[in-house]
Design an enzyme around this catalytic site. Structure first.
Site, PDB file in Angstrom:
ATOM      1  N   HIS A 109     -16.555 -15.009  -2.127  1.00  0.00           N
ATOM      2  CA  HIS A 109     -15.732 -13.534  -2.017  1.00  0.00           C
ATOM      3  C   HIS A 109     -16.894 -12.502  -1.424  1.00  0.00           C
ATOM      4  CE1 HIS A 109     -11.825 -14.500  -2.948  1.00  0.00           C
ATOM      5  NE2 HIS A 109     -12.212 -14.826  -4.018  1.00  0.00           N
ATOM      6  N   CYS A 142     -19.981 -20.628  -6.694  1.00  0.00           N
ATOM      7  CA  CYS A 142     -18.646 -20.148  -7.189  1.00  0.00           C
ATOM      8  C   CYS A 142     -17.664 -19.496  -6.197  1.00  0.00           C
ATOM      9  CB  CYS A 142     -18.792 -19.078  -8.604  1.00  0.00           C
ATOM     10  SG  CYS A 142     -17.323 -18.444  -9.261  1.00  0.00           S
ATOM     11  N   THR A 168     -16.282 -16.468  -6.537  1.00  0.00           N
ATOM     12  CA  THR A 168     -16.874 -15.273  -6.654  1.00  0.00           C
ATOM     13  C   THR A 168     -17.880 -15.135  -5.425  1.00  0.00           C
ATOM     14  OG1 THR A 168     -16.273 -14.881  -8.864  1.00  0.00           O
ATOM     15  CG2 THR A 168     -17.716 -13.454  -8.062  1.00  0.00           C
TER      16      THR A 168
END
Length: 342
Positions: free
Chosen positions: A43, A38, A40
């Protein structure tokens, strides 16, 4: 067990041996088969400003997965050993006003799997049984691994009626692509999608959108003219988080148009609120999935023939995670899957 961990507050991830998770009376233990990467996770790997604020190390990352239940706590009654499951990655408190009213997706105390607690990029993951979705109908493992982001797409796309409507999607990332497939399947007349990646726009064409528009070379107004729309788009799905995309969308909605916004901006930006008011637009923020109405809708859509296969463009064994993350971060493809049985 093997797991991908954010070991220290710095860039990168590491494949390491960590203890197998224990389970409480209301939990289940799941042997992970496949996981999806993902944004996320990207990140967290990059250790950007958001990750530095949100993550406490060490942490097993990952929240998109499918696996088989191998153990259950003594109080678990609705999940059995051997069930094939995916997981709702938002763990809620169960006590706040929204939770008690059955609106668990609005819980203010939500903890994210692989963000606020150890996640699913591992050989085993533990979850409360209330966060487990049992696949009662056979589903491809790669598709089951991305039920979490598929849920984001479904929640966003089905926020407003789509039958016969002209739908604009800004952002042809994996969730935007899935939302386009859902909108087509749900009966939209036209589905237009914008992006700056020709590779992702080509994926959108494979899905069957009416128009895939390169935002570097054309505007949404150009797309309107190409589709022969006289009054603007009826429904907008903002998936990019880009200020210019949101502004251009607002400028090209019909009066009374409705916008569902899933894309998360990196910072505040100005919006022409006068146009929102005078065009009587509805703007709705979307975060995650409705528990578990969205999950039911996902399963029904797949049973009804929705094809998400074109959205998955990368498959790797978990030991090749570096190559997989590089692929996912390229911005040129769709979903990337890690196989934990390889």
């Amino acid at each position: 067990m093997k797991a991908l961990i954010k070991e220290k507050p710095e860039q990168g991830l590491r494949l390491a041996d960590v203890p197998e998770p224990s389970i409480g009376p209301g939990d289940v233990l799941i042997k992970v088969l496949r996981t999806g990467i993902c944004g996320t996770d990207l990140h967290i790997r990059a250790w950007d400003g958001w990750a530095q604020q949100a993550i406490r190390t060490p942490l097993v990352v990952g929240h998109e997965f499918v696996g088989d239940v191998v153990a259950i706590g003594r109080d678990v009654v609705d999940v059995a050993v051997g069930d094939r499951v995916s997981g709702e990655g938002h763990l809620v408190c169960g006590k706040c006003r929204n939770c008690q009213a059955g609106r668990r997706h609005l819980c203010r105390a939500t903890v994210g799997l692989g963000v606020g607690r150890d996640g699913a990029f591992a050989e085993y993951v533990a979850l409360p049984s209330a966060n487990v979705w049992v696949h009662r109908v056979p589903v491809d493992l790669d598709i089951a691994a991305i039920f979490d982001p598929f849920g984001n797409a479904v929640h966003t796309a089905l926020s407003f009626p789509l039958v016969g409507e002209d739908v604009l999607i800004t952002g042809a990332g994996p969730i935007g692509l899935m939302a386009a497939a859902v909108a087509r399947h749900a009966g939209a007349r036209h589905v237009a999608i914008t992006d700056v990646s020709e590779e992702r726009l080509e994926l959108a064409r494979k899905i069957g959108v009416s128009l895939a528009l390169d935002a570097k070379d054309a505007t949404i107004a150009d797309g309107q003219r190409e589709l022969g729309l006289r009054e603007g788009f009826d429904v907008g799905l903002e998936m990019s988080g880009r200020p210019e995309a949101m502004r251009d969308m607002i400028a090209n909605m019909t009066h009374g148009g409705r916008i569902a916004m899933l894309g998360l901006p990196a910072q505040e930006f100005a919006v022409d609120w006068a146009r929102v008011v005078t065009s009587m637009l509805t703007v709705k923020g979307i975060y995650g999935r409705e528990m578990f109405e969205t999950w039911y809708a996902m399963s029904v859509l797949l049973e009804g023939g929705l094809d998400l296969a074109p959205v998955i463009t990368g498959r790797y064994g978990y030991r090749d995670f570096e190559a997989a993350f590089t692929d996912a971060a390229s911005g040129k493809g769709g979903k990337v899957i890690l196989d934990w049985t390889a």
